[in-house]
Design a protein around this motif. Sequence first.
Motif, PDB file in Angstrom:
ATOM      1  N   GLN A 123       0.819  -1.221   0.000  1.00 51.23           N
ATOM      2  CA  GLN A 123       0.000   0.000   0.000  1.00 51.23           C
ATOM      3  C   GLN A 123       0.854   1.274   0.000  1.00 51.23           C
ATOM      4  O   GLN A 123       0.375   2.325  -0.404  1.00 51.23           O
ATOM      5  CB  GLN A 123      -0.864   0.033   1.258  1.00 51.23           C
ATOM      6  CG  GLN A 123      -2.140  -0.741   1.166  1.00 51.23           C
ATOM      7  CD  GLN A 123      -2.871  -0.692   2.500  1.00 51.23           C
ATOM      8  OE1 GLN A 123      -2.336  -1.125   3.514  1.00 51.23           O
ATOM      9  NE2 GLN A 123      -4.056  -0.149   2.502  1.00 51.23           N
ATOM     10  N   LYS A 124       2.085   1.143   0.494  1.00 44.33           N
ATOM     11  CA  LYS A 124       2.944   2.341   0.600  1.00 44.33           C
ATOM     12  C   LYS A 124       3.576   2.720  -0.747  1.00 44.33           C
ATOM     13  O   LYS A 124       4.158   3.788  -0.882  1.00 44.33           O
ATOM     14  CB  LYS A 124       4.075   2.073   1.611  1.00 44.33           C
ATOM     15  CG  LYS A 124       3.598   1.921   3.035  1.00 44.33           C
ATOM     16  CD  LYS A 124       4.779   1.641   3.955  1.00 44.33           C
ATOM     17  CE  LYS A 124       4.304   1.135   5.307  1.00 44.33           C
ATOM     18  NZ  LYS A 124       5.297   0.268   5.966  1.00 44.33           N
ATOM     19  N   ILE A 125       3.508   1.812  -1.727  1.00 49.50           N
ATOM     20  CA  ILE A 125       4.175   2.085  -3.007  1.00 49.50           C
ATOM     21  C   ILE A 125       3.305   3.014  -3.859  1.00 49.50           C
ATOM     22  O   ILE A 125       2.109   2.769  -4.030  1.00 49.50           O
ATOM     23  CB  ILE A 125       4.427   0.768  -3.788  1.00 49.50           C
ATOM     24  CG1 ILE A 125       5.205  -0.233  -2.928  1.00 49.50           C
ATOM     25  CG2 ILE A 125       5.180   1.044  -5.080  1.00 49.50           C
ATOM     26  CD1 ILE A 125       5.315  -1.624  -3.552  1.00 49.50           C
ATOM     27  N   ASP A 126       3.928   4.057  -4.402  1.00 49.70           N
ATOM     28  CA  ASP A 126       3.209   4.920  -5.333  1.00 49.70           C
ATOM     29  C   ASP A 126       3.200   4.206  -6.694  1.00 49.70           C
ATOM     30  O   ASP A 126       4.249   4.083  -7.344  1.00 49.70           O
ATOM     31  CB  ASP A 126       3.918   6.274  -5.451  1.00 49.70           C
ATOM     32  CG  ASP A 126       3.277   7.142  -6.521  1.00 49.70           C
ATOM     33  OD1 ASP A 126       2.150   6.817  -6.973  1.00 49.70           O
ATOM     34  OD2 ASP A 126       3.908   8.144  -6.912  1.00 49.70           O
ATOM     35  N   LEU A 127       2.041   3.748  -7.100  1.00 48.81           N
ATOM     36  CA  LEU A 127       1.961   2.933  -8.317  1.00 48.81           C
ATOM     37  C   LEU A 127       1.721   3.769  -9.579  1.00 48.81           C
ATOM     38  O   LEU A 127       1.679   3.236 -10.681  1.00 48.81           O
ATOM     39  CB  LEU A 127       0.857   1.873  -8.176  1.00 48.81           C
ATOM     40  CG  LEU A 127       1.119   0.834  -7.065  1.00 48.81           C
ATOM     41  CD1 LEU A 127      -0.096  -0.055  -6.866  1.00 48.81           C
ATOM     42  CD2 LEU A 127       2.336  -0.014  -7.398  1.00 48.81           C
ATOM     43  N   GLN A 128       1.591   5.073  -9.393  1.00 50.12           N
ATOM     44  CA  GLN A 128       1.316   5.963 -10.529  1.00 50.12           C
ATOM     45  C   GLN A 128       2.310   5.805 -11.679  1.00 50.12           C
ATOM     46  O   GLN A 128       1.912   5.759 -12.839  1.00 50.12           O
ATOM     47  CB  GLN A 128       1.303   7.426 -10.021  1.00 50.12           C
ATOM     48  CG  GLN A 128       0.285   8.309 -10.716  1.00 50.12           C
ATOM     49  CD  GLN A 128      -1.149   7.820 -10.485  1.00 50.12           C
ATOM     50  OE1 GLN A 128      -1.566   7.635  -9.359  1.00 50.12           O
ATOM     51  NE2 GLN A 128      -1.886   7.594 -11.571  1.00 50.12           N
ATOM     52  N   HIS A 153      -7.959   1.408  -6.460  1.00 52.47           N
ATOM     53  CA  HIS A 153      -7.213   2.668  -6.541  1.00 52.47           C
ATOM     54  C   HIS A 153      -6.532   2.899  -7.888  1.00 52.47           C
ATOM     55  O   HIS A 153      -6.193   4.039  -8.211  1.00 52.47           O
ATOM     56  CB  HIS A 153      -6.165   2.728  -5.422  1.00 52.47           C
ATOM     57  CG  HIS A 153      -6.782   2.731  -4.059  1.00 52.47           C
ATOM     58  ND1 HIS A 153      -7.262   3.882  -3.461  1.00 52.47           N
ATOM     59  CD2 HIS A 153      -7.033   1.728  -3.195  1.00 52.47           C
ATOM     60  CE1 HIS A 153      -7.768   3.580  -2.278  1.00 52.47           C
ATOM     61  NE2 HIS A 153      -7.640   2.276  -2.084  1.00 52.47           N
ATOM     62  N   TYR A 154      -6.267   1.848  -8.626  1.00 54.09           N
ATOM     63  CA  TYR A 154      -5.595   1.985  -9.934  1.00 54.09           C
ATOM     64  C   TYR A 154      -6.329   1.121 -10.960  1.00 54.09           C
ATOM     65  O   TYR A 154      -5.762   0.170 -11.498  1.00 54.09           O
ATOM     66  CB  TYR A 154      -4.129   1.549  -9.836  1.00 54.09           C
ATOM     67  CG  TYR A 154      -3.311   2.326  -8.825  1.00 54.09           C
ATOM     68  CD1 TYR A 154      -2.613   3.483  -9.207  1.00 54.09           C
ATOM     69  CD2 TYR A 154      -3.236   1.921  -7.487  1.00 54.09           C
ATOM     70  CE1 TYR A 154      -1.856   4.201  -8.290  1.00 54.09           C
ATOM     71  CE2 TYR A 154      -2.487   2.641  -6.564  1.00 54.09           C
ATOM     72  CZ  TYR A 154      -1.806   3.777  -6.966  1.00 54.09           C
ATOM     73  OH  TYR A 154      -1.064   4.481  -6.052  1.00 54.09           O
TER      74      TYR A 154
END
Length: 286
Positions: A123-128, A153-154
């Motif tokens: 959850q802490k990873i910015d997957l953008q 979320h993505y």
Amino acid sequence: MANILAVGIATLDIINTVESYPAEDEEVRALSQRQARGGNATNTLVVLSQLGHHGCWAGVIIDEPDVQLIKQDLASFNIDFSACTVLNSGKMPTSYISLSKESGSRTIVHHRDCPEFSFTDFQKIDLQPFDWVHFEGRNVDETLNMFKWLKQHYPDLPFSLEVEKPRANIESLFDYPHFLMFSQQYALAKGYETASALLQALPTTISASCTWGELGAWAINNANIVSSPAYPPANIVDTLGAGDTFNAGLISALLQQKTIKQALTQACQLAGHKCGQLGFANLING
Ligand code: ADP
């Protein structure tokens, strides 16, 4: 070039080449020994990096001496491991592999004292920045949470799941990924005698592949089955990681919007080429 995150493990592989596989209680001398980084997710990343993509690994790193070889290898392929969880106690997963010169079989004793990568850390990873996420089919409960998180979320970020071994409840993951990558081992364990029998038994909404060693691979998309033969090299040198190489070839081709047939052929060609060399280095231009 795409940005790809892979969730799974890195291992230390201690590979003893032996003339033939020893009988129980026998003592034999290895013909040679090499140590290498292994682990399905990181193998796939190392191949993707050679196909021109940028790879990032999310897994668990234990801060102990054996991790150095693993880190050095990943760094040599520009793989980013900043998303990893770092722990001070435990041991990097280690595979003790006996590679038989006589039969080409690889018998593995695996030892691990290393927790799985958690949903909390995922959850802490910015997957953008990512174009694709690839998962090893392990740690089913946490992975299911990761899939639900991704969908919520993505929703536009495609992701794939490797299903290598039959694990309790792993089927609960099948509805979520854009692509499932099955192994012959999983298919046989579930009672299917061919790759296409497994693929045809899936819900028609699922896109998936299933490899079958020297027979090549099959895939299904929109309930349509396609296949590719294997592309054997002049000499089979090392089949360890053929499936991980296949997965990298498939992901790369799918990212390039190739048809499923083209993607399958490309993946089998790359995996066949890999079987003709030791390890993964210089796979493309070697
Ligand atoms: P795993 O490495 O997971 O055991 P497989 O043995 O099914 O996976 O191999 C994956 C792919 O690698 C196959 O679909 C095939 O394209 C290729 N491959 C594997 N073994 C050979 C071989 N002996 N000759 C040529 N290609 C092979």
